[in-house]
Design a protein around this motif. Structure first.
Motif, PDB file in Angstrom:
ATOM      1  N   THR A  43       0.832  -1.202   0.000  1.00  0.00           N
ATOM      2  CA  THR A  43       0.000   0.000   0.000  1.00  0.00           C
ATOM      3  C   THR A  43       0.868   1.255   0.000  1.00  0.00           C
ATOM      4  OG1 THR A  43      -1.788  -1.150   1.162  1.00  0.00           O
ATOM      5  CG2 THR A  43      -1.819   1.246   1.234  1.00  0.00           C
ATOM      6  N   ALA A  44       1.935   1.221   0.796  1.00  0.00           N
ATOM      7  CA  ALA A  44       2.849   2.368   0.838  1.00  0.00           C
ATOM      8  C   ALA A  44       3.483   2.606  -0.526  1.00  0.00           C
ATOM      9  CB  ALA A  44       3.914   2.141   1.901  1.00  0.00           C
ATOM     10  N   ALA A  45       3.898   1.532  -1.203  1.00  0.00           N
ATOM     11  CA  ALA A  45       4.522   1.684  -2.519  1.00  0.00           C
ATOM     12  C   ALA A  45       3.551   2.267  -3.534  1.00  0.00           C
ATOM     13  CB  ALA A  45       5.048   0.333  -3.002  1.00  0.00           C
ATOM     14  N   TRP A  46       2.302   1.816  -3.507  1.00  0.00           N
ATOM     15  CA  TRP A  46       1.306   2.359  -4.435  1.00  0.00           C
ATOM     16  C   TRP A  46       0.965   3.812  -4.097  1.00  0.00           C
ATOM     17  CZ3 TRP A  46       0.049   0.408  -8.955  1.00  0.00           C
ATOM     18  CH2 TRP A  46       0.190  -0.961  -9.197  1.00  0.00           C
ATOM     19  N   LEU A  47       0.942   4.169  -2.815  1.00  0.00           N
ATOM     20  CA  LEU A  47       0.720   5.566  -2.443  1.00  0.00           C
ATOM     21  C   LEU A  47       1.842   6.451  -2.972  1.00  0.00           C
ATOM     22  CD1 LEU A  47      -0.587   5.237   1.223  1.00  0.00           C
ATOM     23  CD2 LEU A  47      -1.710   6.549  -0.585  1.00  0.00           C
ATOM     24  N   ALA A  48       3.073   5.985  -2.830  1.00  0.00           N
ATOM     25  CA  ALA A  48       4.204   6.753  -3.356  1.00  0.00           C
ATOM     26  C   ALA A  48       4.099   6.907  -4.867  1.00  0.00           C
ATOM     27  CB  ALA A  48       5.515   6.074  -2.972  1.00  0.00           C
ATOM     28  N   ALA A  49       3.675   5.837  -5.546  1.00  0.00           N
ATOM     29  CA  ALA A  49       3.510   5.905  -7.001  1.00  0.00           C
ATOM     30  C   ALA A  49       2.434   6.901  -7.394  1.00  0.00           C
ATOM     31  CB  ALA A  49       3.169   4.528  -7.554  1.00  0.00           C
ATOM     32  N   ALA A  50       1.448   7.105  -6.491  1.00  0.00           N
ATOM     33  CA  ALA A  50       0.387   8.070  -6.745  1.00  0.00           C
ATOM     34  C   ALA A  50       0.780   9.487  -6.344  1.00  0.00           C
ATOM     35  CB  ALA A  50      -0.880   7.654  -5.991  1.00  0.00           C
ATOM     36  N   GLY A  51       2.005   9.663  -5.875  1.00  0.00           N
ATOM     37  CA  GLY A  51       2.502  10.993  -5.551  1.00  0.00           C
ATOM     38  C   GLY A  51       2.197  11.470  -4.153  1.00  0.00           C
ATOM     39  N   ALA A 258      -4.591   2.171  -1.629  1.00  0.00           N
ATOM     40  CA  ALA A 258      -3.737   3.327  -1.908  1.00  0.00           C
ATOM     41  C   ALA A 258      -4.443   4.342  -2.798  1.00  0.00           C
ATOM     42  CB  ALA A 258      -2.437   2.858  -2.562  1.00  0.00           C
ATOM     43  N   GLY A 259      -5.139   3.845  -3.831  1.00  0.00           N
ATOM     44  CA  GLY A 259      -5.866   4.758  -4.701  1.00  0.00           C
ATOM     45  C   GLY A 259      -6.946   5.517  -3.957  1.00  0.00           C
ATOM     46  N   LEU A 260      -7.626   4.817  -3.054  1.00  0.00           N
ATOM     47  CA  LEU A 260      -8.681   5.445  -2.256  1.00  0.00           C
ATOM     48  C   LEU A 260      -8.098   6.514  -1.343  1.00  0.00           C
ATOM     49  CD1 LEU A 260     -11.833   4.874  -1.772  1.00  0.00           C
ATOM     50  CD2 LEU A 260     -11.063   3.847   0.369  1.00  0.00           C
ATOM     51  N   LEU A 261      -7.035   6.170  -0.624  1.00  0.00           N
ATOM     52  CA  LEU A 261      -6.431   7.114   0.312  1.00  0.00           C
ATOM     53  C   LEU A 261      -5.831   8.310  -0.405  1.00  0.00           C
ATOM     54  CD1 LEU A 261      -4.716   4.569   2.724  1.00  0.00           C
ATOM     55  CD2 LEU A 261      -6.799   5.888   3.153  1.00  0.00           C
ATOM     56  N   ALA A 262      -5.186   8.061  -1.542  1.00  0.00           N
ATOM     57  CA  ALA A 262      -4.602   9.167  -2.299  1.00  0.00           C
ATOM     58  C   ALA A 262      -5.678  10.158  -2.723  1.00  0.00           C
ATOM     59  CB  ALA A 262      -3.855   8.630  -3.523  1.00  0.00           C
ATOM     60  N   ALA A 263      -6.822   9.640  -3.153  1.00  0.00           N
ATOM     61  CA  ALA A 263      -7.920  10.520  -3.560  1.00  0.00           C
ATOM     62  C   ALA A 263      -8.476  11.292  -2.369  1.00  0.00           C
ATOM     63  CB  ALA A 263      -9.019   9.694  -4.220  1.00  0.00           C
ATOM     64  N   LEU A 271     -17.447   8.936  -4.552  1.00  0.00           N
ATOM     65  CA  LEU A 271     -17.484   8.321  -5.872  1.00  0.00           C
ATOM     66  C   LEU A 271     -16.158   8.480  -6.594  1.00  0.00           C
ATOM     67  CD1 LEU A 271     -18.967   6.800  -8.063  1.00  0.00           C
ATOM     68  CD2 LEU A 271     -19.891   8.985  -8.892  1.00  0.00           C
ATOM     69  N   ASP A 272     -15.579   9.668  -6.534  1.00  0.00           N
ATOM     70  CA  ASP A 272     -14.291   9.876  -7.184  1.00  0.00           C
ATOM     71  C   ASP A 272     -13.205   9.035  -6.526  1.00  0.00           C
ATOM     72  OD1 ASP A 272     -15.373  11.624  -9.016  1.00  0.00           O
ATOM     73  OD2 ASP A 272     -14.766  13.442  -7.944  1.00  0.00           O
ATOM     74  N   ALA A 273     -13.288   8.899  -5.200  1.00  0.00           N
ATOM     75  CA  ALA A 273     -12.298   8.090  -4.490  1.00  0.00           C
ATOM     76  C   ALA A 273     -12.431   6.615  -4.872  1.00  0.00           C
ATOM     77  CB  ALA A 273     -12.451   8.267  -2.983  1.00  0.00           C
ATOM     78  N   LEU A 274     -13.655   6.113  -4.978  1.00  0.00           N
ATOM     79  CA  LEU A 274     -13.862   4.728  -5.402  1.00  0.00           C
ATOM     80  C   LEU A 274     -13.365   4.510  -6.823  1.00  0.00           C
ATOM     81  CD1 LEU A 274     -17.452   3.937  -4.022  1.00  0.00           C
ATOM     82  CD2 LEU A 274     -15.259   3.158  -3.105  1.00  0.00           C
ATOM     83  N   THR A 275     -13.602   5.484  -7.686  1.00  0.00           N
ATOM     84  CA  THR A 275     -13.156   5.368  -9.075  1.00  0.00           C
ATOM     85  C   THR A 275     -11.633   5.301  -9.148  1.00  0.00           C
ATOM     86  OG1 THR A 275     -15.092   6.604  -9.836  1.00  0.00           O
ATOM     87  CG2 THR A 275     -13.239   6.438 -11.354  1.00  0.00           C
TER      88      THR A 275
END
Length: 295
Positions: A43-51, A258-263, A271-275
């Protein structure tokens, strides 16, 4: 920018993507990779990839595997607040994957030494969210550290981790531990264990009511559902979900988180966070391994 603190496992994954049904007692062809894993580290690696600025709190052994895992995370942009243990080896998981499904054989190793002080040592003033891997809460050895993490004075979220360990501790007990957290994530199997039978929306509402915060039920290609304690619900339907051909499901839930948290860090609507979460999770299943592909 606000920083996310992720707490939990650092693992070496031995991933075998099977070329057909497993042949017990005989040979099954597979594509095999050795790479970084662990729900929290992924999750940490994907968060970093999301900036998103991210710190990982955990424990690894003083061994070549620990060196490799921490080097990978640092190269990926993760700040590692990972204690090195001299009396334990870095954890290892054997993953048997068949495209959209995977089974795991787990040796958590040094991860079992996680302490409340490890969480405190990783906390910095810019941390505004803490995300906990459910594995830390489900294991008796690391439960004190996990419960300490959930008592931090920032927004907290937890991934329910795995259906079978949840079944073993019991839904009522687990939900009592996570009462008061801001966000609980569960896949369909985990939601069934924790909330019982029902539609994903009903399950999400049950879990949100139990925690007093929000709950997300992940449905794979069918999308996801977000519910809050007051009964409000947001659904990402299959028509809006990213469609891909799965290669290996390892780490898909970690990428989703990670995508959810980054959003959410950027103030997104549910909805945008789920997307965003589903898009990142879909990306994860198209390659072998649990981490973002190296650029």
């Amino acid at each position: 920018m606000a920083r996310v603190l992720v707490v939990g496992d650092v693992i070496t994954d031995v991933v075998a993507v099977l070329g057909g049904a497993l042949a017990p007692g005989s040979d099954t062809p597979a594509a095999i990779r050795v790479a970084g894993g662990g729900q929290a580290a992924n999750t940490a690696a994907w968060l970093a990839a999301a900036g998103v600025p991210v710190t990982l709190a955990g424990v690894a052994g003083y061994d070549p595997a620990g060196d490799a895992r921490l080097a990978e995370l640092s190269a990926a942009g993760v700040t590692t607040a990972v204690r090195r243990a001299t009396d334990a080896v870095t954890g290892t998981i054997i993953v048997l994957s068949t495209g959209g499904e995977r089974s795991m054989i787990t040796d958590r190793g040094a991860n079992l030494l996680l302490r409340p002080s490890d969480v405190d040592a990783a906390r910095t003033p810019d941390v505004t969210r803490l995300h906990l891997s459910g594995y830390a809460l489900l294991d008796e050895a690391t439960r004190p550290a996990a419960r300490h993490a959930l008592r931090q004075d920032v927004a907290t979220s937890i991934d329910a981790a795995s259906a079978e360990p949840l079944r073993q501790v019991g839904a009522k007990t687990f939900l009592s531990w996570v009462r008061g957290c801001d966000l609980l994530l569960a896949n369909a199997d985990e939601a069934h264990v924790l909330a019982g039978p029902g539609s994903p929306g009903e399950q999400a509402r049950t879990l949100a009511a139990a925690t007093g915060g929000a709950a997300v039920v992940k449905r794979g290609a069918a999308g996801a559902v977000w519910a809050t304690a007051d009964g409000a619900m947001t659904e990402l339907p299959p028509s809006l979900a990213t469609s891909v051909t799965p290669v290996d499901a390892t780490g898909a839930g970690d990428a989703f988180a990670a995508g959810l948290l980054a959003a959410l860090v950027h103030g997104a609507t549910p909805l945008d966070a789920l997307t965003a979460a589903h898009t990142l999770g879909a990306r994860a299943v198209t390659t072998i391994g649990a981490r973002p592909p190296a650029s």
